[in-house]
Scaffold this motif. Structure first.
Motif, PDB file in Angstrom:
ATOM      1  N   PRO A  56       0.795  -1.232   0.000  1.00 32.69           N
ATOM      2  CA  PRO A  56       0.000   0.000   0.000  1.00 32.69           C
ATOM      3  C   PRO A  56       0.825   1.278   0.000  1.00 32.69           C
ATOM      4  N   ASP A  57       2.114   1.186   0.365  1.00 36.38           N
ATOM      5  CA  ASP A  57       2.929   2.397   0.331  1.00 36.38           C
ATOM      6  C   ASP A  57       3.624   2.592  -1.014  1.00 36.38           C
ATOM      7  N   LEU A  58       3.356   1.736  -1.983  1.00 34.91           N
ATOM      8  CA  LEU A  58       3.980   1.868  -3.299  1.00 34.91           C
ATOM      9  C   LEU A  58       2.915   2.147  -4.350  1.00 34.91           C
ATOM     10  N   GLY A  59       3.235   3.027  -5.259  1.00 32.46           N
ATOM     11  CA  GLY A  59       2.255   3.484  -6.234  1.00 32.46           C
ATOM     12  C   GLY A  59       2.366   2.831  -7.588  1.00 32.46           C
ATOM     13  N   TRP A  60       2.985   1.694  -7.665  1.00 32.73           N
ATOM     14  CA  TRP A  60       3.028   0.997  -8.954  1.00 32.73           C
ATOM     15  C   TRP A  60       2.774  -0.487  -8.723  1.00 32.73           C
ATOM     16  N   ASP A  61       2.656  -1.172  -9.841  1.00 30.51           N
ATOM     17  CA  ASP A  61       2.240  -2.571  -9.866  1.00 30.51           C
ATOM     18  C   ASP A  61       3.440  -3.455  -9.554  1.00 30.51           C
TER      19      ASP A  61
END
Lengths: 438, 438, 438, 438
Positions: free
Chosen positions: A304-309
């Motif tokens: 959840p703290d990362l904005g990519w797949d």
């Protein structure tokens, strides 16, 4: 032999008492065990994805290859492709998984013309068919890669140039033929480049129209060739595009209904895409199911703290419990399944890591299933929820439910009955009871 | 007199050469100036919202009241309510805005019974009607507050208790009567509590069904009383709920189409809600417009680094230009408008700050309009886009466009014409040209 | 000749009256024009980055190469490397930029041993030095690529294996030698793999200690060889790692001070990294400046709705104005500069797009500079701020300011003077005044 | 009697075999049970917060009061304050928690002057002291509310007006006196308004300087009165401010070190604040611990899909396991503890919900502790990590570790030993082993 790509790794077995470090056993997944009248393997319908697990190199936007696989070494692309397929089937067997998924271009290399490309694909699918027949492993779904080649950089079905759309159409035609040949149970559309990077250069209305027409042609051809599989659309909000039209479950549902296509599709939900869209892990699973559109699941996770797949293997028991609770409630996923669209980290360079990752994730889902079964069987949560909505089974509530009430009638009811009671939502109680099953 | 709530502040006028510190003049908004055949005021249709600007106290979850307004001081609630309304009309006049918007409970205090509440509302709307007639100011839209009272804490139309749904229905019935009485041009539904805080205690399918039935009753009553205004739904992804069903434009469109309600509604898009849903500022404006569903705009802004609804006055010229470009392309917003659902910061305690904020935002939109008009008139961007999609106006592209192509035909085309050209998307050129107009 | 990689593109000139579509002119950047006593080129100190603009292929995690550059075609890696360098210098000259930046591995290919790699680098830096001397173009900064090779997948200075740390040290030693040879004005450390992907396998305390020791060795070697350039650390919160230790400006400052290294470093702030850390665009620029640590800027942008590093060309005038306002306040960036760590979109496949992108961004910064100069010269905002903090220049405020006050004294002051006044923060007024200058 | 605010709720006991619905028992928390040489209650040091649990009304930015507590009903503020304190101590006793925390203004109402306010506080702390002595319940920490009153809207220690700073100082002086009187083990500073809402009107450098001076005065007064408790700063990135200076652990550490204050403070980490800063749940716990700065924990949670501080009761076993693993590694939290800075949802209106929420959270942490103890005792993960960093215990690694290596030496090492091996990070194995303990 051609079946010794994973030396030293045995067929993975169920050993419920294995210790913490015994990571090459299932501790929770017992394929033939029956729960709620169905075998675990039939509730879970696990599938291995071809692209990450057999084509992946570990390269990322900031780094070069880290994963060196013997099946990718060879004199030419077709030779490698065949070794890769043999390796994959060895893996499926040792892991004990009945399904796999692939993009057309994973299985077989692109040639210099469409014709050559298709001949390559014919040759590879001949081999795939033979290996399927030998092993009983089946295709959960096929999809066409309409995003990697530079021709698709501005979109495939939504490309501003109709020549590119035509190319994508030709590719999907062949993909549908392949799905039929290999008995695929589903066919997936993921629109990685169907969206935009800049609103300034984009005619959104035209592109959506073209995408709808593209789907219509695919439906027509599917019917023409008598292909029986389920069509699935896989939502993703962004990446590689800044914005993708298939943003999330509701976006796709809105689009399909607008163009009258909703009867022909279900959704393939990938939770890592769901969380990128700003929703909770289980959100699109639940929404798709409620709208009767949940077809299959790409079982992975992000952070959840990362904005990519990041396409990580799902390891969170709370999440797998939530997914399986919804799957049980809708009676299963068939003909869909749980496809591991997940890749070992690029730092996980040992060959055994590929097994450990799948085993850990299968066990995470097996625990989720077992938890969801206990929740269902004990019925504590279910009966709390049922009681909560009880007022809709009689009187004014029932009239709302069956569509016969009016605002005037509601006003009369309030004038007679006054202010409603305030009733606790009891969220913490639900959370505590849920935790009891984890 | 009752019209001296803003002593020392004159009627705001247009002074294009005002200096940096002369913040009580319009430098860009010239109401009667004609652009593209329409007066600026008719393109922009500005509206002041009642709740933030006249009821707001500056309290936030971590702090108490900071804004002390003379119109909120009085011996009883109804007396204050009337002073407040007089103050508001003084403000509308001095600012030169033709529209206002309100929730039923902004205008008039809740009584101890529904009947008393409705009598209060009758008394206040009598006064409102009189002030409207005196001044020519009109109601852009009315909405019902179905979220503040504790009875609605678990939802209004989606409450698990049908008694609460009934109360909400009674309230909406009166709200529709008020809309008719005051000649409101639109009626808004914002489902602040229509969603869930915990998936565990929620029957999503039942709640969506109830929400649809609720809308159906509202449509029926609207038709029964001959109310002509446009119904609008305002999407918001979350806050106060963890998840709201009206997540974004596409979620609402999907919901409306699923329940066959789409012919009766358009959308009221608030960009601060759009960005909370993970989209770019203009995204839902564009999507709603493309789907023929853009009805009105709550013109405010948030801050992309903040995850809650800050309802700030819109001050970014790029954003206002993008919005007005879309508005021009669809020929205007009427009967909708640009409603300032925005509040002065709780630290902006001077009375003049309320004027400065509105003037700054109106000028930001006026600049956006002027920019969009120049973009339209010069046509540089438009013709670049048109050329980009040219291939759909003839040949295979045209056949796709008109729905007559097939996958087989596309394949034939590729076999004849081979690989498509790779064509630059020229994003940086578009951005540079766009910047030219800012 | 070797200087014809951009046929048909002339030297870019200043043409303030160019039309919207004339994108191969500067409309705002006039290098020699003097503002606030300094030439525009000396305020802005533009630099082109080598990796994106000359090594980039357009590949992304979902797609293959789209950018085909003549300078990347050749018989062997060294031949290509030389063509690439010639192309770059042609570009610098036509664009009119005085600085460039590079990673060691951009300039010259890695060999099969460290020795061979270093020989390649010697050969390439000989050529670079010659081209620098011929053209007057200089190196803004050098950095070592300690993240792309698979050896660095688990970190360089923070790798759990000291052998890898040793390799990184050897590489930095050579990098410092190169910096000296080419007269680089700065040397950057970006810790792309200095962090972790999983907290489970990581000893954070040990890794931070090793990173500090690594920096200490670099300082020692720098001093030993008499290298005069400024050391810079570039914060980034995540990507490629899940978490990077140099998360943002304050994280780096905390780390440096903890290990007593802060006297030897300044920060190279990249706003696309700042926004990924959850801050507003200008946040780290301002914080670094306030702490006396702002050394240089990687002038690019992301998109607030995207959660990864898109490295786009900066085009937002508000943002460039904010950056230049801070730069002016601290008297300039020298020996740092504004380095375009930005890449044309992979869809921007025309050669001219590389020029258009840089020109658009340079003009965006030139507008920002011009705006900031006007803000400074008119002084409206500055004097509003000064007045706001006035109470600290006398009495109790002054005693706080100079460190001589105590809590007892503060209590006495309140007992004498009672409740403070509530003073409006006037945010909307500031925003309106700021907009006046855009 | 004054101790019957929770009729029908008995003292909560440990019943490990309780069923799913038996939510008024501990199933995991057994206060006196000894693990790793310490009682569970001494590892966990649970504390109840006064503000949410006894002052909270359920109001949110979109809704009015939902929670009606008998202890808030009375003839005047002081009478209510006393009933509230009695209710709280009844709650502490029934729940079996030894600590509580409060803001000065929670305990006792603000008067019309500072003197009156302080007299109220004296009266209330007399009663608190008596109840503490009667029950053995202690104060984990006291803090001053420097954010709710309108005087603090533009900051307390960072207010542009020194008069406000003086007021805050007077308030903290009294707060420190109260901490001494009640034997508080810690004193917390949370800077809810220490930051900015608009960069335009803010002199960041001046504000940081004032904040540092403010802390210095507090340290001086603490030493003067011989107060022995630990000072703690609680980071939060934003909300209510757009940006808070105490953004996260590393920001505070950087600030403290810059101003030479780090010897006087530790950190109070609230994971809901950590996730709002873009980090993973455990990040700031780990970072603070590594820097020797972890003092206490506000044990709550948010939801990763929500961008504001929801202060929910922590229920995720993975998270509590991670926190307790770090706490065990640093030998405990004393004199800090696990303070439930968490509120029942505003929909959780039953009185029992307050118990259920605390019990569920205490059990979640008890499970986390038990898991962490098993991880520690079995040592599987620990030994995997130790082996991973083994190379730093000898040879070149050891020389790096002890600070005696140089870049030249590292280069020599590489020239002799060549390319390092690539070693798998084995993230999925770690995750699988970790899951074994959940």
């Amino acid at each position: 032999t051609e079946t010794d790509f994973f030396p030293g790794i045995p067929k993975i077995t169920y050993a419920p008492d294995a210790g913490a470090g015994d990571v090459l056993y299932f501790r929770h997944y017992n394929a033939e065990e029956v729960l709620l009248g169905k075998k675990m393997k039939d509730w879970l319908r696990f599938s291995v994805c071809y692209w990450h697990s057999f084509c992946g190199t570990g390269a990322d936007p900031f780094g070069l290859q880290t994963l060196h696989r013997t099946w990718n070494e060879g004199n030419n692309l077709m030779e490698c492709a065949k070794k890769r397929l043999h390796a994959a089937f060895e893996f499926f067997n040792k892991l004990g998984v009945d399904y796999y998924t692939f993009h057309d271009r994973d299985l077989s290399p692109e040639g210099s013309t469409l014709e050559e490309t298709n001949r390559n694909l014919d040759e590879m699918t001949d081999l795939a068919l033979q290996l399927q027949n030998n092993t009983g492993v089946k295709v959960l779904w096929v999809t066409c890669n309409l995003f990697s080649h530079s021709r698709y950089m501005n979109g495939a079905a939504t490309n501003p140039d109709s020549h590119v759309l035509a190319y994508a159409g030709a590719q999907v035609k062949k993909g549908l033929d392949v799905a039929k040949k290999l008995g695929a149970e589903n066919f997936v559309f993921w629109g990685g480049r169907e969206g935009f990077n800049s609103i300034h250069n984009t005619d959104v209305g035209a592109e959506l129209k073209h995408m709808a027409e593209f789907f219509r042609m695919a439906i027509n051809y599917k019917e023409k060739i008598g292909l029986k599989c389920q069509f699935l659309i896989e939502p993703k909000p962004k990446e590689p595009c800044k914005h993708q039209y298939d943003y999330d479950a509701m976006s796709v549902i809105g689009f399909l209904k607008h163009f009258g296509l909703d009867g022909h599709f279900k959704l393939n939900i990938e939770p890592n895409h769901t969380t990128l869209a700003g929703h909770s892990y289980e959100h699109d699973i639940v929404m798709a199911s409620v709208f009767g559109m949940l077809g299959s699941v790409d079982s992975n996770t992000g952070s959840p703290d990362l904005g990519w797949d990041t396409d990580q293997f799902p390891m969170d028991i709370r999440n797998t419990t939530m997914v399986m609770k919804t799957v049980i409630e809708q009676g299963g996923l068939q003909p869909g399944g749980l496809n591991f669209d997940a890749k070992v980290r690029r730092e996980s360079t040992d060959l055994e890591d590929l097994f450990i990752a799948h085993i850990g994730a299968m066990d995470a889902f097996a625990r989720g299933l077992r938890n969801a079964v206990r929740i269902r069987e004990e019925g504590v949560i279910t009966s709390m929820v049922k009681k909560r909505y009880m007022s809709f089974s009689h009187g004014i509530g029932q009239r709302v439910e069956d569509g016969s009430a009016s605002l005037e009638e509601l006003e009369d009811f309030v004038k007679k009955n006054g202010e409603p009671n305030v009733t606790s939502g009891k969220q913490e109680k639900y959370e505590t009871v849920f935790n009891h099953y984890l």
